[in-house]
Design a protein around this motif. Structure first.
Motif, PDB file in Angstrom:
ATOM      1  N   ALA A 139      30.956 -29.550 -16.554  1.00  0.00           N
ATOM      2  CA  ALA A 139      29.706 -28.610 -16.405  1.00  0.00           C
ATOM      3  C   ALA A 139      28.764 -28.825 -17.765  1.00  0.00           C
ATOM      4  O   ALA A 139      27.588 -28.831 -17.356  1.00  0.00           O
ATOM      5  CB  ALA A 139      30.091 -27.089 -16.376  1.00  0.00           C
ATOM      6  N   VAL A 140      29.204 -28.889 -18.886  1.00  0.00           N
ATOM      7  CA  VAL A 140      28.670 -29.165 -20.018  1.00  0.00           C
ATOM      8  C   VAL A 140      27.687 -30.520 -20.098  1.00  0.00           C
ATOM      9  O   VAL A 140      26.603 -30.551 -20.365  1.00  0.00           O
ATOM     10  CB  VAL A 140      29.369 -28.791 -21.234  1.00  0.00           C
ATOM     11  CG1 VAL A 140      28.768 -29.420 -22.721  1.00  0.00           C
ATOM     12  CG2 VAL A 140      29.868 -27.551 -21.723  1.00  0.00           C
ATOM     13  N   ARG A 141      28.519 -31.524 -19.658  1.00  0.00           N
ATOM     14  CA  ARG A 141      28.023 -32.675 -19.550  1.00  0.00           C
ATOM     15  C   ARG A 141      26.899 -33.104 -18.428  1.00  0.00           C
ATOM     16  O   ARG A 141      26.284 -34.073 -18.224  1.00  0.00           O
ATOM     17  CB  ARG A 141      29.032 -33.893 -19.081  1.00  0.00           C
ATOM     18  CG  ARG A 141      30.065 -33.874 -20.275  1.00  0.00           C
ATOM     19  CD  ARG A 141      29.368 -34.791 -21.669  1.00  0.00           C
ATOM     20  NE  ARG A 141      28.974 -35.987 -21.239  1.00  0.00           N
ATOM     21  CZ  ARG A 141      28.266 -36.571 -22.245  1.00  0.00           C
ATOM     22  NH1 ARG A 141      27.774 -36.144 -23.007  1.00  0.00           N
ATOM     23  NH2 ARG A 141      27.982 -38.035 -21.514  1.00  0.00           N
ATOM     24  N   TYR A 142      26.516 -31.966 -17.647  1.00  0.00           N
ATOM     25  CA  TYR A 142      25.439 -32.018 -16.598  1.00  0.00           C
ATOM     26  C   TYR A 142      24.110 -32.230 -17.013  1.00  0.00           C
ATOM     27  O   TYR A 142      23.061 -32.812 -16.423  1.00  0.00           O
ATOM     28  CB  TYR A 142      25.359 -30.745 -15.753  1.00  0.00           C
ATOM     29  CG  TYR A 142      26.246 -30.732 -14.565  1.00  0.00           C
ATOM     30  CD1 TYR A 142      25.455 -30.698 -13.166  1.00  0.00           C
ATOM     31  CD2 TYR A 142      27.741 -31.243 -14.344  1.00  0.00           C
ATOM     32  CE1 TYR A 142      26.270 -30.943 -12.280  1.00  0.00           C
ATOM     33  CE2 TYR A 142      28.050 -31.416 -13.170  1.00  0.00           C
ATOM     34  CZ  TYR A 142      27.591 -31.250 -12.018  1.00  0.00           C
ATOM     35  OH  TYR A 142      28.075 -31.386 -10.830  1.00  0.00           O
ATOM     36  N   ALA A 143      23.917 -31.934 -18.356  1.00  0.00           N
ATOM     37  CA  ALA A 143      22.745 -32.045 -18.973  1.00  0.00           C
ATOM     38  C   ALA A 143      22.324 -33.283 -19.374  1.00  0.00           C
ATOM     39  O   ALA A 143      21.237 -33.797 -19.431  1.00  0.00           O
ATOM     40  CB  ALA A 143      22.335 -31.162 -20.309  1.00  0.00           C
ATOM     41  N   LYS A 144      23.114 -34.047 -19.968  1.00  0.00           N
ATOM     42  CA  LYS A 144      22.892 -35.336 -20.614  1.00  0.00           C
ATOM     43  C   LYS A 144      23.961 -36.343 -19.961  1.00  0.00           C
ATOM     44  O   LYS A 144      23.836 -37.946 -20.235  1.00  0.00           O
ATOM     45  CB  LYS A 144      23.208 -35.280 -22.140  1.00  0.00           C
ATOM     46  CG  LYS A 144      22.343 -34.647 -22.676  1.00  0.00           C
ATOM     47  CD  LYS A 144      22.444 -34.521 -24.361  1.00  0.00           C
ATOM     48  CE  LYS A 144      21.453 -33.661 -24.972  1.00  0.00           C
ATOM     49  NZ  LYS A 144      21.226 -33.747 -26.675  1.00  0.00           N
TER      50      LYS A 144
END
Length: 202
Positions: A139-144
């Motif tokens: 989920a955190v990696r969805y931005a980049k």
């Protein structure tokens, strides 16, 4: 009819013939062509590449939120498993080496049963925690993150479906995990989400 001496600097300047010089139909000097159409706001398409969103689309945001929820549910499941471990441990201490006979007429050591149950449930608790951490990382990696994050989300949700089936009979949280995992696969497979993870990065 005389048009004057062309070499005379004081003569009347000649008018350009129709069809030459500035374009017709009332176009103003300096603007012979229409302006190029601009790209849509929030999108760019260099050299004919497909339009790529500059802001995370709604389908990707929804999948991301569901990953956080699934991770939170597994934290709760892990907590329930650890509480069951404590129950089995206490039960094993209170048996004092007692034995009983099962349906097949075999004598079974109560300590062995409780200790085995404690080990299995403890393993499930640790597995649930690991699963929760993986969901948060995705989920955190969805931005980049790149397209691997989207594929990882689909694989993660596939295991979430299995986890939901495995825990639906034991915990009511399993049903929520099952439904959310299916929805993650649906939203991660949508075209806007695919374009988001395949967008050019500078």
């Amino acid at each position: 009819m005389s048009f004057g001496d062309q070499n005379n600097p004081y003569g009347q300047p000649q008018q350009p013939a129709p069809g030459y010089g500035y374009p017709q139909q009332g176009a103003a000097p300096g603007q012979p062509y229409a302006p190029y159409p601009q790209a849509q706001a929030g999108y760019h398409a260099p050299y004919g590449a497909p339009l790529a969103p500059l802001e995370m689309p709604g389908s990707a945001k929804t999948a991301r939120v569901m990953l956080y929820v699934i991770a939170g549910l597994h934290v709760i499941i892990a907590g329930l498993c650890f509480s069951m471990v404590a129950v089995f441990k206490k039960a094993a201490e209170e048996t004092n080496g007692e034995t009983f006979t099962n349906r097949n007429g075999e004598t079974v050591d109560a300590d062995t049963i409780f200790n085995t149950s404690k080990g299995v449930v403890g393993f499930l608790a640790v597995l649930a925690l690991v699963f929760a951490v993986l969901g948060i990382v995705l989920a955190v990696r969805y931005a980049k993150g790149g397209n691997g994050v989207r594929i990882g989300s689909i694989v993660y949700a596939s295991f979430g479906i299995i986890s939901g089936f495995a825990t639906v009979a034991v915990f009511g949280l399993g049903l929520a995990t099952l439904v959310l995992s299916i929805l993650v696969i649906v939203f991660a497979a949508k075209q806007p989400t695919t374009q988001w993870f395949r967008r050019p990065r500078h």
